[in-house]
Scaffold this motif. Structure first.
Motif, PDB file in Angstrom:
ATOM      1  N   HIS A  59       0.854  -1.186   0.000  1.00 33.75           N
ATOM      2  CA  HIS A  59       0.000   0.000   0.000  1.00 33.75           C
ATOM      3  C   HIS A  59       0.887   1.232   0.000  1.00 33.75           C
ATOM      4  N   ARG A  60       0.289   2.406   0.021  1.00 34.70           N
ATOM      5  CA  ARG A  60       1.055   3.648  -0.049  1.00 34.70           C
ATOM      6  C   ARG A  60       0.566   4.637   1.003  1.00 34.70           C
ATOM      7  N   LEU A  61       1.448   5.558   1.335  1.00 36.38           N
ATOM      8  CA  LEU A  61       1.089   6.763   2.073  1.00 36.38           C
ATOM      9  C   LEU A  61       1.508   7.957   1.218  1.00 36.38           C
ATOM     10  N   ASP A  62       0.778   9.063   1.324  1.00 42.70           N
ATOM     11  CA  ASP A  62       1.155  10.276   0.603  1.00 42.70           C
ATOM     12  C   ASP A  62       2.560  10.714   1.005  1.00 42.70           C
ATOM     13  N   ARG A  63       3.231  11.394   0.102  1.00 40.92           N
ATOM     14  CA  ARG A  63       4.598  11.864   0.348  1.00 40.92           C
ATOM     15  C   ARG A  63       4.726  12.581   1.687  1.00 40.92           C
TER      16      ARG A  63
END
Length: 215
Positions: A59-63
């Protein structure tokens, strides 16, 4: 990108590692995955791959968001975790500092979201074409000019927490896309993924990872 990319250089903090998982405390200002162009190649995934080639994205998190981020170390674990995120079998809590003071101490935000294509990467509320997006929120502390809140997303739309807080009338401090004026001038975006609960790919036991909020 909304501003010049100057990612942090401090050593990464590993919260947990086993044969199936790698969990790290993502710093604010570092992309989760590479962006477009060589100048955006430095990211959390590439840094982890450099020391552990088995690292696989889940998954990802915003920068500009910090906090708990889980990676898989096998293809089987990646599929297992990916399905958990897809089927909403994970649970997450975030800490944020928002501008001003909400009239109530918490509630539920149910506003469907869609990409604002002419203004990418911004997202926007769209009741006709948007995908369902729900966020629970509660006040933790009222500060002189801001409020510390806990956010519990039930869905995982892009920029969901950021847009929902802005729509509430209290954008997240330091948000380069949805805050204005003084609120945008904070040292960083005040959004932190504090906890993530998953079912461990080896056996399925509920497992919670936590990292303290740095602001």
């Amino acid at each position: 990108m909304s501003s010049e990319y100057a990612p942090p250089t401090a050593p990464l903090v590993v919260l947990h590692r086993d044969d199936h998982l790698l969990v790290v405390d993502k710093p604010a200002g570092l992309l989760s995955v590479p962006g477009k162009g060589a100048h955006l190649s430095d990211c959390l995934l590439s840094r982890l791959e450099a020391v552990d080639a088995a690292t696989l994205l889940v998954h990802r998190l915003d920068r500009d968001t910090s906090g708990v981020m889980v990676f898989a170390r096998t293809k089987l674990a990646q599929r297992h975790l990916g399905l958990q995120f897809e089927r909403r079998h994970t649970s997450k809590t975030y800490i944020a500092r928002i501008t001003g003071h909400p009239d109530t101490d918490g509630g539920q935000i149910d506003l469907p979201l869609i990409a604002d294509w002419p203004n990418r990467p911004r997202q926007m509320v769209d009741f006709e074409r948007g995908k369902p997006a729900r966020t629970g929120w509660r006040v933790l502390e009222r500060e002189p000019r801001s409020t510390r809140v806990e956010l519990t997303p039930e869905t995982g739309r892009s920029h969901q927490l950021r847009v929902h807080m802005a729509e509430l009338g209290h954008p997240i401090l330091g948000d380069p896309l949805y805050a204005e004026g003084e609120a945008r001038a904070a040292a960083r975006m005040m959004l932190h993924a504090e906890t993530l609960t998953i079912r461990h790919p080896d056996g399925g036991a509920p497992t919670t990872f936590r990292t303290a909020c740095p602001f």
